[in-house]
Scaffold this active site. Structure first.
Site, PDB file in Angstrom:
ATOM      1  N   CYS A  80       0.849  -1.195   0.000  1.00  0.00           N
ATOM      2  CA  CYS A  80       0.000   0.000   0.000  1.00  0.00           C
ATOM      3  C   CYS A  80       0.882   1.241   0.000  1.00  0.00           C
ATOM      4  CB  CYS A  80      -0.916  -0.020   1.220  1.00  0.00           C
ATOM      5  SG  CYS A  80      -1.804   1.528   1.519  1.00  0.00           S
ATOM      6  N   CYS A  83       0.433   3.457   2.957  1.00  0.00           N
ATOM      7  CA  CYS A  83       1.073   2.934   4.170  1.00  0.00           C
ATOM      8  C   CYS A  83       2.558   3.252   4.171  1.00  0.00           C
ATOM      9  CB  CYS A  83       0.859   1.427   4.271  1.00  0.00           C
ATOM     10  SG  CYS A  83      -0.870   0.917   4.400  1.00  0.00           S
TER      11      CYS A  83
END
Length: 666
Positions: A80, A83
């Site tokens: 991600c 993230c």
């Protein structure tokens, strides 16, 4: 919708028996069931190097259950991009509140690591990053309390942590958490008349201030000092102590003297630093720590040379594996709109993906199975069984390891799945434009937006990065309606990919070795670039030709794939099938609930005898194909029905003869 192409009737003849057989029996492996992968582990957080607690599937339950500390855990995915960009903020937060341990700890769990995805599924994590609070002394398994709100500023998260600590009951409050409630002015006055061997600091603040509680937690691990807080509601009391503004700090010395603390700014950091620097103030001896496993150096494997003008099947198969086996695994059950989205995704891949024969047979089998089952709800485990070919159908195989080539990054957490995800759907848009005839009789024909609409639904329902999903949804709302041809769909996705590249360029999740440029670059498509009035512009006709050429099946290289080459795929798949057929396979009985149309597991982990554990589709060393098995089952069922009908006919005839010709009595 028919089961793809013009062969809907053929698919029903071949797979109709699955409606009876598959809901009743699901074949599972025991310990060898786990997907055999050799993942490249991400290094967003490193145990021992970063101030966070790096949790793993093998330890997370043991650490959280019965813990004397409260926990704030971030469930993230190394794939991600959001993230990756958020990691420095999370590390800064953990470092900022390190003094608050062991009252509350900051942890992370990488759901992008295949060793952890089953655990993340147990915790109900579907999107990343997900923040969960876990109370101290939890006796039973808990999925944690969600952190709501989009504000992830350090100050906001610190305040939420304090609220969470104060919401503990008296019995479950972490022992290391000092009292955070304010004291009354009368209680503070009594401190003046008591002789203490330590300092006592009192923070005066408003009711909505968190400074006092933050300073209390900052000093909780230091000896020879106690910190308390008083609210500013009693103005006469404040005036008596010469306090003219809040927050302010009042210090009572061990010798009984007292007075205001003079700091440059009335901020938490200034108060805490001043108090820690007082003579005789030192850190308490640390309790026996929870040991973190020191991570080995597993960052990046041997670098693979690749040609950036070519596609690699290893990237596409790895992305497909991640999509089907990891990202979807966060959903325990698929139903309603999400089930419809998943069926559409599988149908598109089964029709358009230019994969190797074992992969395509698996996708086609999965498509027919999904369309033939009369279920409103399907557990993901049933889908995983088919992906892992637990029915032992000959020639079905999807590699179960990640092997990035053109999508490899200079660090393990960079590129990878997001890169492959883009390539997969670019491939689908191009294949739909080049081979539109394969979508006939699927319900997708005549819709130039079909791939983009399915992509939009998948990102909305399943894509782990929530921020990425929101950005894509906004782009789709703005201009997807303007796509009127399949060629325009190819160019729309290319254009939006470049928009994303421009937005993420220079960010923390950008790979310095592979900067996010506007693509295709002039070195691989010089005709795609033009200058008009001194400004750069795209020649979209040339871009379209380039995309169709780049994402054609002829541009795919099979280096680094599990089979090694396209020509060897069939032979190797047959060898793997024979090898898999020689393994012992325990069964799992299932039942089909006729009312809810839900596939329900029954008698899980029921052991079988060794005699029962026989290969499902192997006889005399020869693996039966799916057609052979289908014909056998159909003939068996037809024969059974025929025998039953004949039995009832002769039975009825026998009864009628007895009625028409009764025996004379003797």
């Amino acid at each position: 919708m028919e089961a793809g192409g013009g062969g809907g009737g053929y698919g029903r003849r071949r797979w109709g028996w699955w409606q009876e057989v598959l809901p009743l029996w699901r074949v599972l492996l025991a310990s060898s069931m786990m997907i055999a992968v050799v993942p490249v582990r991400a290094r967003l957080y490193q145990a021992g190097a970063d101030p966070v607690w790096v949790l793993e599937a093998a330890t997370v339950r043991k650490v959280l259950r019965g813990s004397p500390s409260a926990w704030l855990v971030q469930f993230y995915s190394s794939a991600c991009g959001h993230c990756v960009a958020f990691a420095p903020t999370w590390k800064a937060l953990a470092g900022d509140v390190r003094e608050w341990e062991p009252a509350i700890r900051i942890g992370v769990l990488d759901c992008g690591d295949e060793a952890n995805y089953e655990t993340c599924k147990d915790y109900g994590v579907q999107y990343y990053p997900t923040f969960r609070y876990f109370r101290a002394f939890a006796k039973d398994f808990m999925t944690g309390e969600n952190h709501h709100g989009s504000d992830r500023e350090l100050q906001t998260v610190r305040q939420t942590m304090i609220d969470f600590l104060q919401n503990h009951s008296r019995d479950t409050k972490p022992p290391a958490c000092p009292p955070l409630e304010p004291i009354m002015p009368e209680e503070m006055l009594s401190l003046f008349n008591k002789g203490f061997q330590h300092y006592t600091a009192v923070i005066f603040e408003s009711a909505d201030s968190y400074v006092g509680r933050e300073v209390i937690l900052d000093l909780s691990q230091y000896e020879n000092i106690v910190v308390k807080r008083v609210l500013d509601s009693n103005t006469a009391f404040l005036k008596k102590l010469s306090i003219t503004s809040v927050p302010s700090s009042y210090l009572i010395y061990p010798n009984g003297s007292h007075g205001l603390i003079n700091v440059l700014k009335p901020l938490r950091s200034f108060f805490s630093s001043y108090l820690k620097s007082l003579p005789g103030i030192g850190r308490k001896p640390p309790p026996t720590p929870i040991r973190q496993n020191q991570e080995e150096n597993q960052d990046i494997k041997e670098w693979k040379d690749f040609d950036k003008s070519r596609l690699y099947m290893a990237d596409l198969e790895s992305g497909l594996h991640y999509l089907l086996r990891i990202e979807l695994a966060t959903h325990k059950t698929l139903e309603g709109a999400k089930l419809k989205t998943f069926k559409d995704v599988v149908s598109l891949f089964a029709k358009l993906f230019p994969g190797q024969q074992p992969v395509m047979k698996l996708l086609e089998t999965l498509q027919v199975w999904l369309l033939s089952l009369p279920l409103d709800k399907i557990p993901y485990d049933a889908i995983l069984d088919l992906l892992n070919n637990k029915m032992r159908i000959s020639g079905l195989f999807l590699p179960s390891r990640i092997q990035w080539v053109g999508c490899q990054g200079s660090r393990a957490e960079l590129r990878g799945y997001p890169c492959s995800f883009w390539k997969l759907f670019h491939m689908l848009t191009v294949q739909a434009a080049v081979r539109p005839q394969v979508l006939l009789n699927t319900g997708f024909e005549g819709n130039p937006q079909v791939v983009l609409q399915v992509l939009r639904k998948y990102i909305r329902d399943f894509f782990g990065c929530r921020a990425c999903s929101q950005h894509f949804e906004k782009m789709a709302e703005e201009s997807l309606k303007d796509v009127n041809t399949l060629d325009e769909a190819v160019l729309w996705l290319w254009e939006k990919h470049n928009v994303v590249n421009a937005r993420l360029a220079g960010g923390l999740n950008e790979d310095p070795k592979f900067p996010k440029l506007q693509w295709p670059t002039p070195d691989i498509c010089p005709l795609c670039h033009e200058k008009r009035n001194g400004l750069h512009t795209w020649n979209e006709a040339q871009v379209l030709q380039f995309l169709k050429r780049h994402y054609s099946s002829d541009n795919i290289l099979y280096t680094y794939t599990e089979e090694g080459s396209k020509e060897e795929a069939d032979e190797n798949s047959h060898k793997k099938d024979i090898r898999r057929n020689e393994e012992w396979i325990p069964d799992l009985e299932q039942q089909l609930d006729p009312k809810s149309h839900v596939l329900l597991p029954k008698n899980q982990n029921k052991p079988l005898t060794k005699e029962e554990m026989k290969p499902a589709v192997s006889f005399l060393g020869i693996g039966f194909s799916n057609v052979d098995m289908s014909l056998c089952i159909v003939l068996y069922i037809a024969s059974s029905f025929f025998l039953m009908i004949m039995y009832f006919i002769f039975r009825m005839r026998s009864k009628r003869r007895k009625l028409w010709h009764p025996r004379p009595y003797v």
